[in-house]
Design a protein around this motif. Structure first.
Motif, PDB file in Angstrom:
ATOM      1  N   ALA A  38      34.734  72.865  -3.550  1.00 21.19           N
ATOM      2  CA  ALA A  38      34.963  71.414  -4.177  1.00 21.19           C
ATOM      3  C   ALA A  38      34.374  71.437  -5.664  1.00 21.19           C
ATOM      4  CB  ALA A  38      34.179  70.581  -3.168  1.00 21.19           C
ATOM      5  N   GLN A  39      35.197  71.384  -6.586  1.00 18.62           N
ATOM      6  CA  GLN A  39      34.754  71.173  -8.048  1.00 18.62           C
ATOM      7  C   GLN A  39      36.051  70.484  -8.626  1.00 18.62           C
ATOM      8  OE1 GLN A  39      33.652  74.608 -10.231  1.00 18.62           O
ATOM      9  NE2 GLN A  39      35.145  74.201 -11.618  1.00 18.62           N
ATOM     10  N   ARG A  40      35.860  69.211  -9.224  1.00 15.66           N
ATOM     11  CA  ARG A  40      36.955  68.375  -9.536  1.00 15.66           C
ATOM     12  C   ARG A  40      37.996  68.924 -10.496  1.00 15.66           C
ATOM     13  NH1 ARG A  40      34.998  62.569 -11.196  1.00 15.66           N
ATOM     14  NH2 ARG A  40      37.076  62.326 -11.038  1.00 15.66           N
ATOM     15  N   THR A  41      37.488  69.726 -11.500  1.00 14.01           N
ATOM     16  CA  THR A  41      38.486  70.354 -12.313  1.00 14.01           C
ATOM     17  C   THR A  41      39.300  71.431 -11.461  1.00 14.01           C
ATOM     18  OG1 THR A  41      36.680  71.965 -12.846  1.00 14.01           O
ATOM     19  CG2 THR A  41      36.678  70.241 -14.306  1.00 14.01           C
ATOM     20  N   HIS A  42      38.717  71.810 -10.486  1.00 10.54           N
ATOM     21  CA  HIS A  42      39.724  72.590  -9.638  1.00 10.54           C
ATOM     22  C   HIS A  42      40.578  72.058  -8.559  1.00 10.54           C
ATOM     23  CE1 HIS A  42      40.844  76.341  -6.831  1.00 10.54           C
ATOM     24  NE2 HIS A  42      39.958  75.435  -5.950  1.00 10.54           N
ATOM     25  N   LEU A  43      40.090  70.952  -7.990  1.00  8.15           N
ATOM     26  CA  LEU A  43      40.890  69.942  -6.991  1.00  8.15           C
ATOM     27  C   LEU A  43      40.230  68.602  -7.098  1.00  8.15           C
ATOM     28  CD1 LEU A  43      43.084  70.512  -4.070  1.00  8.15           C
ATOM     29  CD2 LEU A  43      40.987  68.799  -3.636  1.00  8.15           C
ATOM     30  N   ALA A  70      30.586  72.264  -0.602  1.00  3.49           N
ATOM     31  CA  ALA A  70      30.191  71.292  -1.433  1.00  3.49           C
ATOM     32  C   ALA A  70      30.031  71.446  -2.922  1.00  3.49           C
ATOM     33  CB  ALA A  70      28.444  70.656  -0.984  1.00  3.49           C
ATOM     34  N   PRO A  71      30.150  70.302  -3.847  1.00  8.30           N
ATOM     35  CA  PRO A  71      30.118  70.760  -5.197  1.00  8.30           C
ATOM     36  C   PRO A  71      28.777  70.995  -5.598  1.00  8.30           C
ATOM     37  CG  PRO A  71      30.477  68.559  -4.722  1.00  8.30           C
ATOM     38  CD  PRO A  71      30.673  69.005  -3.279  1.00  8.30           C
ATOM     39  N   VAL A  72      28.811  72.014  -6.636  1.00  4.45           N
ATOM     40  CA  VAL A  72      27.426  72.374  -7.306  1.00  4.45           C
ATOM     41  C   VAL A  72      27.055  72.178  -8.494  1.00  4.45           C
ATOM     42  CG1 VAL A  72      26.836  74.341  -5.492  1.00  4.45           C
ATOM     43  CG2 VAL A  72      28.174  74.809  -7.459  1.00  4.45           C
ATOM     44  N   SER A  73      28.376  71.881  -9.216  1.00  2.00           N
ATOM     45  CA  SER A  73      28.505  71.583 -10.661  1.00  2.00           C
ATOM     46  C   SER A  73      29.728  70.479 -10.848  1.00  2.00           C
ATOM     47  CB  SER A  73      28.389  72.628 -11.519  1.00  2.00           C
ATOM     48  OG  SER A  73      29.401  73.325 -11.562  1.00  2.00           O
ATOM     49  N   ASP A  74      29.562  69.697 -11.888  1.00  5.26           N
ATOM     50  CA  ASP A  74      30.681  68.952 -12.324  1.00  5.26           C
ATOM     51  C   ASP A  74      30.480  68.203 -13.642  1.00  5.26           C
ATOM     52  OD1 ASP A  74      31.961  66.074 -12.440  1.00  5.26           O
ATOM     53  OD2 ASP A  74      32.924  66.946 -10.747  1.00  5.26           O
ATOM     54  N   PRO A  75      31.537  68.696 -14.369  1.00  6.42           N
ATOM     55  CA  PRO A  75      31.229  68.137 -15.758  1.00  6.42           C
ATOM     56  C   PRO A  75      30.929  66.737 -16.092  1.00  6.42           C
ATOM     57  CG  PRO A  75      33.669  68.727 -15.158  1.00  6.42           C
ATOM     58  CD  PRO A  75      32.926  69.141 -14.090  1.00  6.42           C
ATOM     59  N   SER A  76      31.484  65.794 -15.014  1.00  2.56           N
ATOM     60  CA  SER A  76      31.028  64.480 -15.085  1.00  2.56           C
ATOM     61  C   SER A  76      29.690  63.994 -15.094  1.00  2.56           C
ATOM     62  CB  SER A  76      32.074  63.464 -14.199  1.00  2.56           C
ATOM     63  OG  SER A  76      31.824  63.698 -12.984  1.00  2.56           O
ATOM     64  N   VAL A  77      29.047  64.734 -14.297  1.00  2.00           N
ATOM     65  CA  VAL A  77      27.721  64.440 -14.117  1.00  2.00           C
ATOM     66  C   VAL A  77      26.546  65.665 -14.552  1.00  2.00           C
ATOM     67  CG1 VAL A  77      28.187  62.904 -12.285  1.00  2.00           C
ATOM     68  CG2 VAL A  77      27.632  65.353 -11.758  1.00  2.00           C
ATOM     69  N   SER A  78      27.001  66.673 -14.949  1.00  2.00           N
ATOM     70  CA  SER A  78      26.304  67.594 -15.408  1.00  2.00           C
ATOM     71  C   SER A  78      26.653  68.408 -16.549  1.00  2.00           C
ATOM     72  CB  SER A  78      25.859  68.870 -14.172  1.00  2.00           C
ATOM     73  OG  SER A  78      27.131  69.309 -13.785  1.00  2.00           O
ATOM     74  N   GLU A 100      28.574  62.958  -5.526  1.00  2.00           N
ATOM     75  CA  GLU A 100      29.573  63.896  -5.519  1.00  2.00           C
ATOM     76  C   GLU A 100      29.727  64.671  -4.424  1.00  2.00           C
ATOM     77  OE1 GLU A 100      31.957  64.731  -7.922  1.00  2.00           O
ATOM     78  OE2 GLU A 100      31.416  62.925  -8.708  1.00  2.00           O
ATOM     79  N   VAL A 101      28.448  65.006  -3.584  1.00  2.00           N
ATOM     80  CA  VAL A 101      28.570  65.841  -2.390  1.00  2.00           C
ATOM     81  C   VAL A 101      29.154  64.740  -1.156  1.00  2.00           C
ATOM     82  CG1 VAL A 101      27.302  66.732  -0.519  1.00  2.00           C
ATOM     83  CG2 VAL A 101      26.974  67.392  -2.952  1.00  2.00           C
ATOM     84  N   GLU A 102      28.960  63.646  -1.432  1.00  2.00           N
ATOM     85  CA  GLU A 102      29.629  62.611  -0.082  1.00  2.00           C
ATOM     86  C   GLU A 102      31.012  62.533  -0.551  1.00  2.00           C
ATOM     87  OE1 GLU A 102      27.453  58.890  -0.244  1.00  2.00           O
ATOM     88  OE2 GLU A 102      25.484  59.987   0.308  1.00  2.00           O
ATOM     89  N   ARG A 103      31.286  62.272  -1.641  1.00  2.00           N
ATOM     90  CA  ARG A 103      32.887  62.305  -2.048  1.00  2.00           C
ATOM     91  C   ARG A 103      33.576  63.459  -1.320  1.00  2.00           C
ATOM     92  NH1 ARG A 103      34.516  58.197  -5.621  1.00  2.00           N
ATOM     93  NH2 ARG A 103      36.430  58.677  -4.977  1.00  2.00           N
ATOM     94  N   ALA A 104      33.014  64.570  -1.739  1.00  2.00           N
ATOM     95  CA  ALA A 104      33.804  65.913  -1.110  1.00  2.00           C
ATOM     96  C   ALA A 104      33.720  65.877   0.450  1.00  2.00           C
ATOM     97  CB  ALA A 104      33.022  67.126  -1.852  1.00  2.00           C
ATOM     98  N   LEU A 105      32.888  65.460   1.006  1.00  2.00           N
ATOM     99  CA  LEU A 105      32.726  65.304   2.444  1.00  2.00           C
ATOM    100  C   LEU A 105      33.616  64.340   3.013  1.00  2.00           C
ATOM    101  CD1 LEU A 105      31.345  66.130   5.314  1.00  2.00           C
ATOM    102  CD2 LEU A 105      29.567  64.575   4.695  1.00  2.00           C
ATOM    103  N   GLN A 106      34.127  63.391   2.188  1.00  2.00           N
ATOM    104  CA  GLN A 106      35.182  62.566   2.846  1.00  2.00           C
ATOM    105  C   GLN A 106      36.392  63.242   3.157  1.00  2.00           C
ATOM    106  OE1 GLN A 106      34.302  59.540   3.798  1.00  2.00           O
ATOM    107  NE2 GLN A 106      32.274  59.589   3.106  1.00  2.00           N
TER     108      GLN A 106
END
Length: 289
Positions: A38-43, A70-78, A100-106
């Motif tokens: 889970a990485q938003r630049t990936h999906l 679960a995401p460990v990095s994201d350009p929008s928040v880190s 971010e982690v909760e959104r991925a769990l959804q």
């Protein structure tokens, strides 16, 4: 004996947008299940239509979603290269990571999955190492459990090279710290190999094993090599997995070397070697009964 499932993490494509072709490429090489990295630049898991597309690709390719990392990095928040941490003692940093982690769990509301893999903090070798506060980790995991449990998803905290996430520490965390319910452990073979004795790690976490990441390295860096291309003793490791009774999927979490197709060809060959070793181990044991 039931045939063990083998899967591939989409980490292999982490620097690209995940597409239908990627899912079909994994299936074409004989793998039955997928773990989404889970990485938003990936999906973009924030976008319901993108998650619906993933569901359709999986169904068309006839592969399951084993779980989500679960995401460990994201350009929008880190910042680039900076880890987010749900174990950060800084309330703002933990809150951003948890969102971010909760959104991925959804994703599990749309696509059934077995496990949701979590990092507690950052690897020791990471520049600016931090974000591994035990109490913050406990609070985050308990909050996530309340979301995951009704969805039928098991949380699995991953073995990574830091004091909070070593095998024995994670067992203590699962048994003594978290009170909301049962959580599992994701044993990452490459990380455990870097941090000590892999066979010992398998035995230590055996009562909590929820998932296994398989990849190799040469004992110096987290290379994410195809199994048998590094220095892990695979016969010993697979024997230990059999002995502790783990019958879940083995997820290849690989770095791309050459084309993704070339990497998957080598992964398929490694899978066959692993299956041969397991059959030999089972065949050499006396029948129960």
């Amino acid at each position: 004996m039931l045939q063990r499932q083998f899967g591939v993490s989409t980490r292999l494509y982490r620097n690209q947008r995940l597409t239908r072709d990627h899912v079909f490429e994994i299936a074409a090489h004989g793998f039955e299940t997928v773990e989404l990295f889970a990485q938003r630049t990936h999906l973009d898991y924030h976008n319901p239509s993108v998650v619906a597309d993933l569901q359709q690709w999986l169904a068309e390719a006839r592969v399951e979603l084993h779980g989500v990392h679960a995401p460990v990095s994201d350009p929008s928040v880190s910042r680039p290269g900076e880890y987010m941490s749900i174990a950060s003692a800084d309330a703002r940093a933990r809150g951003l990571a948890m969102a971010e982690v909760e959104r991925a769990l959804q994703i599990a509301r749309r696509i059934p999955m077995k496990v949701f893999v979590l990092h507690l903090g950052w690897p020791r070798a990471h520049k600016g190492f931090g974000g591994s506060n035990r109490d913050a980790a406990r609070r985050s995991v308990e909050e996530l459990f309340e979301i995951a449990d009704p969805l039928g998803v098991r949380l699995a905290v991953e073995v990574i090279p830091n004091d909070l996430s070593r095998p024995g520490s994670l067992v203590d965390f699962a048994e003594d710290d978290v009170e909301s319910g049962e959580i599992g452990i994701c044993l990452d073979f490459g990380h455990a190999h870097l941090d000590g004795d892999l066979v010992d790690a398998i035995e230590i976490v055996s009562g909590h094993l929820a998932s296994i990441h398989v990849h190799d390295n040469r004992g110096r860096a987290d290379d994410h090599l195809v199994p048998f291309e590094g220095t892990i003793d695979w016969p010993a490791a697979l024997t230990a997995v059999q002995k502790v009774g783990y019958d879940g999927a083995l997820i290849f979490e690989l770095a791309q070397r050459g084309s993704t197709r070339e990497t998957l060809v080598r992964a398929r060959a490694a899978r066959r070697r692993m299956e041969t070793l397991v059959r030999a181990e089972v065949g050499g044991q006396p029948e129960k009964g």
